[in-house]
Design a protein around this motif. Structure first.
Motif, PDB file in Angstrom:
ATOM      1  N   LEU A  19       3.268   5.797  -3.058  1.00  0.00           N
ATOM      2  CA  LEU A  19       4.433   6.481  -3.629  1.00  0.00           C
ATOM      3  C   LEU A  19       4.360   6.525  -5.153  1.00  0.00           C
ATOM      4  CD1 LEU A  19       7.453   5.275  -1.481  1.00  0.00           C
ATOM      5  CD2 LEU A  19       6.428   7.539  -1.549  1.00  0.00           C
ATOM      6  N   GLY A  20       3.858   5.461  -5.767  1.00  0.00           N
ATOM      7  CA  GLY A  20       3.692   5.436  -7.221  1.00  0.00           C
ATOM      8  C   GLY A  20       2.699   6.480  -7.696  1.00  0.00           C
ATOM      9  N   VAL A  21       1.578   6.585  -7.000  1.00  0.00           N
ATOM     10  CA  VAL A  21       0.573   7.587  -7.358  1.00  0.00           C
ATOM     11  C   VAL A  21       1.130   8.989  -7.171  1.00  0.00           C
ATOM     12  CG1 VAL A  21      -1.674   8.541  -6.682  1.00  0.00           C
ATOM     13  CG2 VAL A  21      -1.373   6.072  -6.901  1.00  0.00           C
ATOM     14  N   LEU A  22       1.857   9.215  -6.090  1.00  0.00           N
ATOM     15  CA  LEU A  22       2.465  10.518  -5.840  1.00  0.00           C
ATOM     16  C   LEU A  22       3.474  10.869  -6.935  1.00  0.00           C
ATOM     17  CD1 LEU A  22       2.605  12.870  -3.811  1.00  0.00           C
ATOM     18  CD2 LEU A  22       4.473  11.660  -2.699  1.00  0.00           C
ATOM     19  N   LEU A  23       4.264   9.889  -7.374  1.00  0.00           N
ATOM     20  CA  LEU A  23       5.233  10.122  -8.438  1.00  0.00           C
ATOM     21  C   LEU A  23       4.542  10.490  -9.739  1.00  0.00           C
ATOM     22  CD1 LEU A  23       8.196  10.002  -9.372  1.00  0.00           C
ATOM     23  CD2 LEU A  23       7.805   7.605  -9.923  1.00  0.00           C
ATOM     24  N   VAL A  24       3.448   9.827 -10.060  1.00  0.00           N
ATOM     25  CA  VAL A  24       2.703  10.143 -11.281  1.00  0.00           C
ATOM     26  C   VAL A  24       2.140  11.560 -11.211  1.00  0.00           C
ATOM     27  CG1 VAL A  24       0.621   9.552 -12.588  1.00  0.00           C
ATOM     28  CG2 VAL A  24       2.185   7.760 -11.859  1.00  0.00           C
ATOM     29  N   ALA A  61       0.838  -1.199   0.000  1.00  0.00           N
ATOM     30  CA  ALA A  61       0.000   0.000   0.000  1.00  0.00           C
ATOM     31  C   ALA A  61       0.874   1.250   0.000  1.00  0.00           C
ATOM     32  CB  ALA A  61      -0.932  -0.002   1.209  1.00  0.00           C
ATOM     33  N   PHE A  62       1.964   1.205   0.760  1.00  0.00           N
ATOM     34  CA  PHE A  62       2.889   2.338   0.797  1.00  0.00           C
ATOM     35  C   PHE A  62       3.553   2.537  -0.561  1.00  0.00           C
ATOM     36  CE2 PHE A  62       7.136   4.106   1.870  1.00  0.00           C
ATOM     37  CZ  PHE A  62       6.711   5.305   2.418  1.00  0.00           C
ATOM     38  N   ASP A  63       3.946   1.450  -1.209  1.00  0.00           N
ATOM     39  CA  ASP A  63       4.539   1.541  -2.548  1.00  0.00           C
ATOM     40  C   ASP A  63       3.532   2.075  -3.564  1.00  0.00           C
ATOM     41  OD1 ASP A  63       6.933   0.592  -1.635  1.00  0.00           O
ATOM     42  OD2 ASP A  63       6.558  -1.492  -2.230  1.00  0.00           O
TER      43      ASP A  63
END
Length: 57
Positions: free
Chosen positions: A12-17, A7-9
């Motif tokens: 972070l993926g959504v935040l990076l996008v 869930a944390f990963d």
């Protein structure tokens, strides 16, 4: 307590996008504003100096 790293990963993926889209939009905005300024300068030049140009007739 077991922490859910997937869930944390994902977060972070959504935040990076989101950050990449924001940066891309800032770059595109600068490019569009630059193109508009160049086009306006070219139009102003050709309207002011049209009679001096060799193809003006």
């Amino acid at each position: 307590m077991d922490f859910n790293w997937s869930a944390f990963d994902g977060l972070l993926g959504v935040l990076l996008v989101i950050v990449l889209i924001w940066v891309a939009l800032k770059i595109v905005k600068r490019i569009v504003i630059g193109v508009i300024v160049i086009v306006l300068a070219a139009v102003a030049f050709f309207t002011l100096h049209y009679g001096e140009l060799p193809f003006s007739g």
